[in-house]
Design a protein around this motif. Structure first.
Motif, PDB file in Angstrom:
ATOM      1  N   ALA A   1       7.828   6.728  -8.854  1.00  0.00           N
ATOM      2  CA  ALA A   1       8.316   7.848  -9.654  1.00  0.00           C
ATOM      3  C   ALA A   1       7.599   7.887 -10.992  1.00  0.00           C
ATOM      4  N   ASP A   2       7.608   9.073 -11.596  1.00  0.00           N
ATOM      5  CA  ASP A   2       6.993   9.245 -12.908  1.00  0.00           C
ATOM      6  C   ASP A   2       7.888   8.707 -14.012  1.00  0.00           C
ATOM      7  N   VAL A   3       7.277   8.122 -15.009  1.00  0.00           N
ATOM      8  CA  VAL A   3       7.980   7.729 -16.223  1.00  0.00           C
ATOM      9  C   VAL A   3       7.201   8.358 -17.373  1.00  0.00           C
TER      10      VAL A   3
ATOM     11  N   ASP B   1       4.649  14.697  -3.960  1.00  0.00           N
ATOM     12  CA  ASP B   1       5.118  13.748  -4.963  1.00  0.00           C
ATOM     13  C   ASP B   1       4.384  12.425  -4.745  1.00  0.00           C
ATOM     14  N   HIS B   2       3.267  12.261  -5.410  1.00  0.00           N
ATOM     15  CA  HIS B   2       2.493  11.026  -5.292  1.00  0.00           C
ATOM     16  C   HIS B   2       2.199  10.677  -3.839  1.00  0.00           C
ATOM     17  N   LEU B   3       1.550  11.597  -3.142  1.00  0.00           N
ATOM     18  CA  LEU B   3       1.265  11.403  -1.721  1.00  0.00           C
ATOM     19  C   LEU B   3       0.102  10.444  -1.522  1.00  0.00           C
TER      20      LEU B   3
ATOM     21  N   PHE C   1      -1.905  10.073  -4.890  1.00  0.00           N
ATOM     22  CA  PHE C   1      -2.546  11.110  -5.697  1.00  0.00           C
ATOM     23  C   PHE C   1      -1.505  12.080  -6.210  1.00  0.00           C
ATOM     24  N   GLU C   2      -1.738  12.605  -7.408  1.00  0.00           N
ATOM     25  CA  GLU C   2      -0.800  13.567  -7.977  1.00  0.00           C
ATOM     26  C   GLU C   2      -1.558  14.603  -8.790  1.00  0.00           C
ATOM     27  N   GLY C   3      -0.886  15.744  -8.998  1.00  0.00           N
ATOM     28  CA  GLY C   3      -1.499  16.834  -9.727  1.00  0.00           C
ATOM     29  C   GLY C   3      -1.194  16.807 -11.207  1.00  0.00           C
TER      30      GLY C   3
ATOM     31  N   ASN D   1      -0.970  11.154 -19.714  1.00  0.00           N
ATOM     32  CA  ASN D   1      -0.762   9.720 -19.954  1.00  0.00           C
ATOM     33  C   ASN D   1       0.633   9.246 -19.544  1.00  0.00           C
ATOM     34  N   HIS D   2       1.195   9.845 -18.486  1.00  0.00           N
ATOM     35  CA  HIS D   2       2.502   9.332 -18.052  1.00  0.00           C
ATOM     36  C   HIS D   2       2.312   8.073 -17.201  1.00  0.00           C
ATOM     37  N   HIS D   3       3.394   7.376 -17.000  1.00  0.00           N
ATOM     38  CA  HIS D   3       3.345   6.090 -16.315  1.00  0.00           C
ATOM     39  C   HIS D   3       4.128   6.162 -15.001  1.00  0.00           C
ATOM     40  N   HIS D   4       4.173   5.047 -14.294  1.00  0.00           N
ATOM     41  CA  HIS D   4       4.856   5.041 -13.003  1.00  0.00           C
ATOM     42  C   HIS D   4       5.747   3.836 -12.843  1.00  0.00           C
ATOM     43  N   ILE D   5       6.789   4.037 -12.052  1.00  0.00           N
ATOM     44  CA  ILE D   5       7.678   2.942 -11.684  1.00  0.00           C
ATOM     45  C   ILE D   5       7.619   2.830 -10.169  1.00  0.00           C
TER      46      ILE D   5
HETATM   47 ZN   LIG Z   1       2.910  10.546 -11.685  1.00  0.00          ZN
END
Ligand SMILES: [Zn+2]
Ligand SMILES: [Zn+2]
Length: 144
Positions: free
Chosen positions: A102-104, A34-36, A82-84, A89-93
């Motif tokens: 986390a993904d938004v 998860d976004h390592l 990094f993420e898979g 086009n998602h965003h992050h918080i």
């Molecule tokens: Zn993400």
């Protein structure tokens, strides 16, 4: 979330990359995580295939990012993650205090999900937004 799939080697080949055990392990690690950050990814790769140098991990991260198989996120003031999850086009918080991320989902479901107030004549295909704040754990800790 992702288990080892035989298709990963094909994906690497399809992206024009040489297939190595380290690259397969890296893609599995990034997708399963998860976004390592790079350190966590290096540990994950070593857990799968044994010792791999830090430089090899960075090289592989660079190659896979450039090929579009993984995405690099660089919140200001914290190490790159990094993420898979790519191409949506998602965003992050991001938590200002502990750095948890986390993904938004994209607000409109398709890129770019924001309209620029002035597009300067560009044809815009992506908008990258980082929301900053305090995660539930940190806002509780600081609250009382
Ligand atoms: Zn993400
Ligand atoms: Zn926090």
């Amino acid at each position: 979330m992702t288990v080892s799939r035989p298709g990963i080697a094909e994906e690497l080949r399809g992206a024009g990359l040489r297939v190595t055990a380290a690259r397969v392990a890296l893609l599995e690690t990034v997708r399963g995580g998860d976004h390592l950050d790079a350190d966590a990814i290096a540990s994950g790769v070593r857990a799968r295939v044994g010792y791999v140098s830090v430089q090899a991990v960075y090289d592989a991260l660079h190659a896979l990012t450039a090929a579009g198989l993984i995405r690099r996120i660089e919140p200001a003031g914290s190490p790159a993650r990094f993420e898979g999850r790519v191409m949506d086009n998602h965003h992050h918080i991001v938590c200002r205090s502990c750095g948890v991320l986390a993904d938004v989902d994209c607000a409109t479901g398709e890129a770019p999900c924001l309209t620029a107030s002035d597009d300067h004549g560009f044809s815009i295909d992506e908008a990258e937004v980082v929301y900053w704040g305090l995660c539930p754990g940190c806002s509780t800790a600081g609250g009382s």
